[in-house]
Design a protein around this motif. Structure first.
Motif, short mmCIF file in Angstrom:
data_model
loop_
_atom_site.label_atom_id
_atom_site.label_comp_id
_atom_site.label_asym_id
_atom_site.label_seq_id
_atom_site.Cartn_x
_atom_site.Cartn_y
_atom_site.Cartn_z
N GLY A 289 0.61 -1.58 -7.88
CA GLY A 289 1.88 -2.48 -7.98
C GLY A 289 2.74 -2.77 -6.82
N ARG A 438 -1.66 -5.98 -11.61
CA ARG A 438 -0.43 -5.32 -11.76
C ARG A 438 0.50 -5.89 -10.90
N GLU A 442 4.01 -8.38 -11.59
CA GLU A 442 5.24 -7.92 -11.29
C GLU A 442 5.79 -8.93 -10.40
N GLN A 446 9.12 -10.58 -12.14
CA GLN A 446 10.46 -10.01 -11.64
C GLN A 446 11.10 -10.79 -10.63
#
Length: 592
Positions: A289, A438, A442, A446
């Motif tokens: 991540g 991931r 993200e 986000q």
């Protein structure tokens, strides 16, 4: 079967995260059957959600049905188009119709009719009351793509330039175009690992033709190698320069050929330069991540840069997504300083963000591919693969500028038989990387979709990342024709930070505008003069009004800024720490 040295290194490096099953990584706990089906659809559509496209057209069409005034306007527009153009009408400023042959009959009629259809659809997809702004942009974009596909310049029998070249060469130009098409088709359709003809970007090989600035790999973990470049001056600035490139790209765009290497330029100016080289992730890295890229990438490199500088503060430089990550780290550092917590591994002398966004509310045309439906299909595609391939990402960028990057190129290479001469930037652009599932999910959800970073909602280790906490002075570069990080979006850092920001707007695009060495023809940049009359807080349009244009490269302007924020006295060049792990460019940059 023997393992490659690179895979041995990766296995010996500490694991970044515990292994995770694919099922544990499904977004929002979605059913694996649903994810698999969406992945199949995404593969067929190039990652584009057909549902998002259908909803956009439905929104537009239904609102158009209840707008009789708009329909009457379009009917009049179409009637005017059918009236035709007077003889000898010029084809306008469209580069597709720049050849003199487009002024002759019947080709001027083809160009005129095509422009009338373009004009009609521009009117039809604009100003329909009630259509959501995002849906309106999607419809306009789709209409433009379909029209560009059917432009008369794309077909040999309606393109005077193609017909003239075929006649003059006795058909040799068409034969050459056929060979170009066959070569490309074999390259793209070949199964993984199959032997194909030499790639278009060859022979630019890292360490042989590009990435030639001498240096040594001084640190390696499972995610990065850190390169320290050899000094080329007797004395150097005390503060080292750490460059954090984006892992969407190989680092050597900043160290291309000797004449256009930003790294080489800085080293020759007396800076100690260190460069992060990211490992190219595979399916086993699907659970990496953004926090892992921060801890095991940027912060690990910063710790080594601090050790090289003997405790001196570091000039940290982030390019594209590397700049976004650097802004996050600097914000956490400032917040830690205020709270009395443990600061970063090394203090920051300055922060330079190169074509990097921190506010994603105006992402430009990339925003056309960012909504909940689009990301649901893209997540499914990445979930099945474990990553997003470089080719899949490049296809999205090509779609944004299909007129120049697809159709005009195909006309030139397949209808005229002319290959573009390869260069170092083209070779780098073809040297694609992968993005872990991931991390990219993200990033898109986000940052792009919800804009959590700019609005103070983004968390790392449970702590909010507040860009207002940044304390180091900033240099921010944007480029005028950037379709990845639009300059008005980059400019919004002014509204998010309270530190002095030196903003520079360079000519060119996301890559060519950055690789802009002194002496490069046609380069210029906008900046504001220093002094008490300099406006502190402005919006982008006001900044442009006050800025003045300087002909030439932005590199000297930046280097002088770095020097002003460095110690006045230079020191002897630092020696690389022991043990040295190899010569630059290292192992990770050549990882397939």
């Amino acid at each position: 079967m023997k393992s490659s040295p690179l895979r041995v290194v990766a296995r010996q490096s500490p694991a970044l995260v515990p292994p995770a099953s694919a099922a544990s990584l499904r977004p929002d706990g979605q059913d694996p059957l649903d994810m698999s089906f969406k992945s199949l659809v995404a593969r067929a559509t190039g990652g584009i959600s057909p549902l998002a496209m259908g909803l956009a057209f439905q929104d537009w069409y239904l609102h158009l049905l209840v707008a009789p005034g708009k329909c009457a306007e379009l009917a009049g527009c179409w009637a005017g188009a059918l009236a035709g153009a007077p003889a000898g009408t010029e084809p306008g400023d469209d580069r597709r119709f720049a050849d003199p042959g487009w002024s002759a009959w019947p080709f001027h009629r083809y160009a005129w009719n095509f422009r009338q259809v373009e004009h009609f659809w521009q009117r039809a997809t604009s100003g329909v009351a009630g259509v959501g702004p995002h849906h309106a942009e999607v419809v306009r974009f789709a209409a433009r793509q379909l029209l560009d596909m059917w432009a008369p310049s794309n077909f040999p029998w309606t393109n005077p330039e193609v017909l003239r070249a075929a006649w003059a060469s006795g058909g040799a130009s068409l034969a050459a175009g056929w060979r170009n098409w066959r070569q490309d088709a074999c390259r793209h359709l070949a199964p993984p690992g199959a032997a194909v003809s030499e790639p278009l970007g060859a022979p630019y090989v890292p360490g042989v033709d590009v990435a030639l600035t001498p240096g040594k790999v001084v640190f390696r973990n499972a995610l990065i190698e850190l390169i320290q470049y050899n000094p080329q001056t007797d004395a150097v600035y005390r503060e080292p320069v750490l460059i954090v490139p984006s892992w969407i790209m190989k680092y050597y765009i900043l160290d291309l050929s000797p004449h256009n290497s930003l790294v080489g330029y800085l080293v020759r100016k007396g800076h100690t330069v260190l460069m992060i080289s990211w490992r190219n992730p595979d399916a086993g890295d699907r659970d990496l991540g953004l926090a892992d890229y921060l801890r095991q990438g940027l912060l690990a490199g910063l710790a080594q840069a601090g050790a090289v500088g003997g405790g001196a503060p570091v000039h940290a430089v982030g390019y594209c997504l590397g700049g976004t990550l650097l802004a996050m780290a600097a914000a956490l550092h400032g917040d830690d300083q205020v709270a009395g917590r443990k600061p970063l591994p090394a203090p920051l002398a300055s922060i330079s963000l190169i074509a990097a966004q921190t506010d994603f509310s105006e992402p430009g045309e990339l925003g056309l591919f960012i909504d909940d439906s689009e990301l649901a299909f893209l997540d499914a595609l990445m979930w099945e693969q474990g990553y997003l391939t470089g080719d899949q990402m490049a296809a999205s960028f090509q779609l944004l500028h299909a007129r120049d990057l697809v159709w005009s190129r195909m006309m030139r290479e397949y209808l005229l038989g002319r290959r573009s001469a390869p260069n170092d930037l083209m070779a780098w652009n073809a040297d694609s990387t992968r993005l872990p599932f991931r991390m990219h999910s993200e990033y898109l959800h986000q940052l792009f979709l919800r804009n959590d970073l700019a609005e103070g909602r983004y968390l790392i280790d449970g702590k909010p990342v507040l860009l207002s906490s940044i304390m180091a002075p900033m240099f921010v570069l944007a480029t005028e024709r950037d379709h990845v990080s639009p300059w008005r979006s980059v400019y919004k850092i002014h509204q998010l930070c309270d530190v002095p920001v030196e903003f520079v707007l360079a000519s060119g695009g996301h890559n060519a505008g950055v690789v802009s060495e002194p002496g490069h023809p046609g380069r210029s940049y906008l900046s504001l003069a220093t002094g008490p009359a300099r406006p502190r807080r402005t919006v982008a349009a006001q900044w442009v009004e006050h800025a003045h244009r300087t002909e030439g490269s932005w590199w000297p302007h930046w280097q002088h800024w770095l020097a002003r924020h460095s110690s006045p006295h230079k020191v002897a060049p630092p020696a690389p720490p022991a043990p040295v792990l190899g010569a630059a460019p290292g192992l990770y940059v050549v990882q397939p």
